[in-house]
Enzyme design. Structure first.
Site, PDB file in Angstrom:
ATOM      1  NE  ARG A 171      -2.638  18.220  24.537  1.00  0.00           N
ATOM      2  CZ  ARG A 171      -3.643  18.638  25.284  1.00  0.00           C
ATOM      3  NH1 ARG A 171      -4.788  18.009  25.264  1.00  0.00           N
ATOM      4  NH2 ARG A 171      -3.525  19.689  26.063  1.00  0.00           N
ATOM      5  NE  ARG A 175     -11.723  20.125  27.379  1.00  0.00           N
ATOM      6  CZ  ARG A 175     -11.732  21.016  28.350  1.00  0.00           C
ATOM      7  NH1 ARG A 175     -12.867  21.412  28.887  1.00  0.00           N
ATOM      8  NH2 ARG A 175     -10.602  21.529  28.795  1.00  0.00           N
ATOM      9  NE  ARG A 277      -9.046  38.155  28.086  1.00  0.00           N
ATOM     10  CZ  ARG A 277      -8.481  37.379  28.998  1.00  0.00           C
ATOM     11  NH1 ARG A 277      -8.944  36.180  29.239  1.00  0.00           N
ATOM     12  NH2 ARG A 277      -7.430  37.807  29.683  1.00  0.00           N
ATOM     13  CD  GLU A 298      -7.546  40.982  27.692  1.00  0.00           C
ATOM     14  OE1 GLU A 298      -8.340  40.682  28.619  1.00  0.00           O
ATOM     15  OE2 GLU A 298      -6.627  40.244  27.340  1.00  0.00           O
TER      16      GLU A 298
HETATM   17  C1  LIG Z   1      -3.454  39.122  30.683  1.00  0.00           C
HETATM   18  C2  LIG Z   1      -2.831  38.042  31.511  1.00  0.00           C
HETATM   19  C3  LIG Z   1      -3.659  37.125  32.153  1.00  0.00           C
HETATM   20  C4  LIG Z   1      -3.098  36.112  32.916  1.00  0.00           C
HETATM   21  N1  LIG Z   1      -3.936  35.228  33.510  1.00  0.00           N
HETATM   22  C5  LIG Z   1      -3.431  34.213  34.236  1.00  0.00           C
HETATM   23  C6  LIG Z   1      -4.307  33.242  34.817  1.00  0.00           C
HETATM   24  O1  LIG Z   1      -5.539  33.300  34.684  1.00  0.00           O
HETATM   25  N2  LIG Z   1      -3.739  32.237  35.552  1.00  0.00           N
HETATM   26  C7  LIG Z   1      -2.370  32.131  35.715  1.00  0.00           C
HETATM   27  O2  LIG Z   1      -1.928  31.197  36.384  1.00  0.00           O
HETATM   28  N3  LIG Z   1      -1.529  33.057  35.184  1.00  0.00           N
HETATM   29  C8  LIG Z   1      -2.022  34.082  34.446  1.00  0.00           C
HETATM   30  N4  LIG Z   1      -1.176  35.013  33.901  1.00  0.00           N
HETATM   31  C9  LIG Z   1       0.293  34.917  34.164  1.00  0.00           C
HETATM   32  C10 LIG Z   1       0.739  35.702  35.422  1.00  0.00           C
HETATM   33  O3  LIG Z   1       0.455  37.066  35.259  1.00  0.00           O
HETATM   34  C11 LIG Z   1       2.244  35.461  35.638  1.00  0.00           C
HETATM   35  O4  LIG Z   1       2.431  34.090  35.945  1.00  0.00           O
HETATM   36  C12 LIG Z   1       2.881  36.277  36.773  1.00  0.00           C
HETATM   37  O5  LIG Z   1       2.547  37.625  36.712  1.00  0.00           O
HETATM   38  C13 LIG Z   1       4.391  36.150  36.708  1.00  0.00           C
HETATM   39  O6  LIG Z   1       4.976  36.819  37.817  1.00  0.00           O
HETATM   40  P1  LIG Z   1       6.408  37.498  37.731  1.00  0.00           P
HETATM   41  O7  LIG Z   1       6.771  37.902  39.115  1.00  0.00           O
HETATM   42  O8  LIG Z   1       7.341  36.604  36.994  1.00  0.00           O
HETATM   43  O9  LIG Z   1       6.208  38.777  36.793  1.00  0.00           O
HETATM   44  P2  LIG Z   1       5.436  40.144  37.062  1.00  0.00           P
HETATM   45  O10 LIG Z   1       4.150  39.908  37.747  1.00  0.00           O
HETATM   46  O11 LIG Z   1       5.397  40.854  35.764  1.00  0.00           O
HETATM   47  O12 LIG Z   1       6.404  40.945  38.054  1.00  0.00           O
HETATM   48  C14 LIG Z   1       7.583  41.565  37.630  1.00  0.00           C
HETATM   49  C15 LIG Z   1       7.717  42.863  38.398  1.00  0.00           C
HETATM   50  O13 LIG Z   1       9.013  43.431  38.149  1.00  0.00           O
HETATM   51  C16 LIG Z   1       8.899  44.831  38.162  1.00  0.00           C
HETATM   52  N5  LIG Z   1      10.038  45.419  37.434  1.00  0.00           N
HETATM   53  C17 LIG Z   1      10.390  45.165  36.151  1.00  0.00           C
HETATM   54  N6  LIG Z   1      11.491  45.899  35.809  1.00  0.00           N
HETATM   55  C18 LIG Z   1      11.845  46.612  36.916  1.00  0.00           C
HETATM   56  C19 LIG Z   1      12.886  47.548  37.175  1.00  0.00           C
HETATM   57  N7  LIG Z   1      13.776  47.876  36.250  1.00  0.00           N
HETATM   58  N8  LIG Z   1      12.950  48.101  38.407  1.00  0.00           N
HETATM   59  C20 LIG Z   1      12.034  47.775  39.371  1.00  0.00           C
HETATM   60  N9  LIG Z   1      11.023  46.888  39.157  1.00  0.00           N
HETATM   61  C21 LIG Z   1      10.922  46.310  37.953  1.00  0.00           C
HETATM   62  C22 LIG Z   1       7.572  45.078  37.473  1.00  0.00           C
HETATM   63  O14 LIG Z   1       7.057  46.352  37.800  1.00  0.00           O
HETATM   64  C23 LIG Z   1       6.707  43.931  37.991  1.00  0.00           C
HETATM   65  O15 LIG Z   1       5.942  44.319  39.107  1.00  0.00           O
HETATM   66  C24 LIG Z   1      -1.686  36.008  33.071  1.00  0.00           C
HETATM   67  C25 LIG Z   1      -0.868  36.924  32.415  1.00  0.00           C
HETATM   68  C26 LIG Z   1      -1.426  37.899  31.624  1.00  0.00           C
HETATM   69  C27 LIG Z   1      -0.516  38.822  30.870  1.00  0.00           C
END
Ligand SMILES: Cc1cc2nc3c(=O)[nH]c(=O)nc-3n(C[C@H](O)[C@H](O)[C@H](O)COP(=O)(O)OP(=O)(O)OC[C@H]3O[C@@H](n4cnc5c(N)ncnc54)[C@H](O)[C@@H]3O)c2cc1C
Length: 370
Positions: A171, A175, A277, A298
């Site tokens: 989009r 704003r 940032r 970052e």
């Molecule tokens: C820089 C950044 C900023 C963000 N900011 C926001 C925000 O402001 N607001 C928002 O809503 N969302 C934000 N997000 C998104 C948010 O981080 C994700 O929604 C969330 O982390 C997803 O959770 P998850 O459990 O799917 O994955 P993850 O948090 O990545 O968890 C997966 C876990 O699996 C583990 N794992 C992987 N492989 C293995 C293995 N083989 N053996 C054992 N353990 C393993 C990892 O160590 C990890 O701890 C942001 C993301 C990033 C990258």
């Protein structure tokens, strides 16, 4: 039933809790030395500021079910994400709003005047934008595109915006009022005690056993009725179809007396500034008082084998590989692939929780059939 959940981020924790509430025994492991995945927060030892270790996280959602769910596990304080950006030595308001346009063109336009102005400067010759750059030029013209999108996008994705799909910018990113709230969701906040405490509480259940510092190995499968995999999709299949591309981030930490930048997030639009940032974390808890400050520059770069995968790239090559893995995943009857890594998609926390709640219902049905 006995379920192994690999990954103790939001996805793994929510699924574990739902299954445990329904009488199943969950063993959740994580290779890191902490729970909470990328949402991990901890108090900085020197300053006592709540530090978002894997980058700043602001919770925002319009989903009533998700908001109600998360509030069962912690107290949220209201927080509005207001982002600024520096370009050619001047500071502007984001997302591009009437203030930004008036600052940038040194005008005092009303909303309708600004609309007309943008229509005039937009590149009307582009009919069918073929890529991100053309889409931005069609919407906002060259000057605003270069100041607010070009350099930042190049640094973030490590490629020319001409190589990115037009669909990223769906989009008009402008704003025509002074609203500088980055998100437009109904609820927005930061947990008073950080995200780790929330995930700790989600995992507090007699049917859940948590084990950190534990990597998954294939031999574990035989002890469980079902596996929930929130690690990388390609890792589960030993990268047999190739590696799915990710961007990783490096955060360089600084500690100082007083304040550094006077706001939580300052973007840098110029390509020659190497970081995308700077985030100053005490501004994420404006209700706390701190004499000192911590801030993070970052940097974004291609993700190597030993780096933390942050953002899925999802360009054409990745999508071809992804399709092959999805077909393989379809055939794994006792494994559920979940979360941002398990599905190779960017998901905000609210979407992550929603998907985890939905998936849990499917897993419960599967477990009933075993
Ligand atoms: C820089 C950044 C900023 C963000 N900011 C926001 C925000 O402001 N607001 C928002 O809503 N969302 C934000 N997000 C998104 C948010 O981080 C994700 O929604 C969330 O982390 C997803 O959770 P998850 O459990 O799917 O994955 P993850 O948090 O990545 O968890 C997966 C876990 O699996 C583990 N794992 C992987 N492989 C293995 C293995 N083989 N053996 C054992 N353990 C393993 C990892 O160590 C990890 O701890 C942001 C993301 C990033 C990258």
């Amino acid at each position: 039933m006995k379920v192994l959940i690999v990954g103790a981020g939001f996805t793994g924790a929510v699924i574990a809790r739902e299954l445990a509430n329904n009488g199943h025994v969950c063993h959740i492991i994580d290779q890191r030395d902490h729970i909470a995945g990328n949402c991990y927060t901890q108090r900085d030892k020197d300053t006592n500021i709540m530090e978002h270790i894997y980058g700043p996280h602001i919770f925002h959602t319009s989903d009533e079910e998700v908001w109600e769910y998360i509030n069962n596990f912690g107290e949220f304080y209201p927080y509005i994400n207001r982002v600024k950006t520096t370009y050619n030595g001047e500071v502007y308001s984001l997302p591009i709003n009437l203030h930004t346009i008036n600052q940038f063109y040194k005008k005092s336009f009303s909303p309708s005047q600004a609309k007309k102005w943008i229509e005039q400067i937009a590149d009307n010759k582009i009919e069918e934008p073929k890529n991100f750059e053309e889409q931005a030029l069609k919407f906002i013209g060259k000057d605003l595109y270069e100041a607010f999108f070009k350099g930042y996008t190049k640094k973030q994705w490590g490629c020319d915006p001409k190589k990115l799909p037009a669909s990223i910018l769906k989009r008009l990113p402008v704003r025509f009022n002074y609203d500088d709230n980055y998100f437009s969701h109904k609820y927005q906040g930061i947990p008073k005690d950080g995200y780790t405490s929330i995930i700790e509480k989600i995992l507090e259940h007699e049917n859940i056993k948590v084990q950190i510092n534990t990597s998954f190995y294939k031999d574990m499968i035989k002890d469980y009725d079902h596996i929930v995999w929130t690690g990388k999709l390609d890792e589960w299949f030993d990268y047999s179809e190739g590696h799915l591309g990710y961007r990783t981030l490096d955060f360089i930490k600084y500690t100082e007396e007083g304040d550094y930048q006077g706001t939580a997030v300052m973007n840098y639009g110029n390509e020659k500034v190497p970081y995308t940032r700077i985030s100053e974390h005490k501004y994420f808890t404006p209700w706390e008082k701190h004499e000192k400050t911590i801030y993070f520059k970052e940097y974004s770069r291609e993700c190597g084998v030993d780096d933390i995968p942050y953002y899925p790239i999802r360009l054409v090559d990745d999508k071809t590989i992804l399709e092959k893995y999805l077909q393989k995943a379809e055939r794994e009857k006792n494994v559920t692939f979940a979360g941002r890594l398990g599905t190779y998609s960017y998901m905000d926390m609210d979407v992550t929780i929603k998907e985890a709640l939905t998936l849990s219902k499917n897993i419960l049905k599967k477990l009933d059939r075993i």
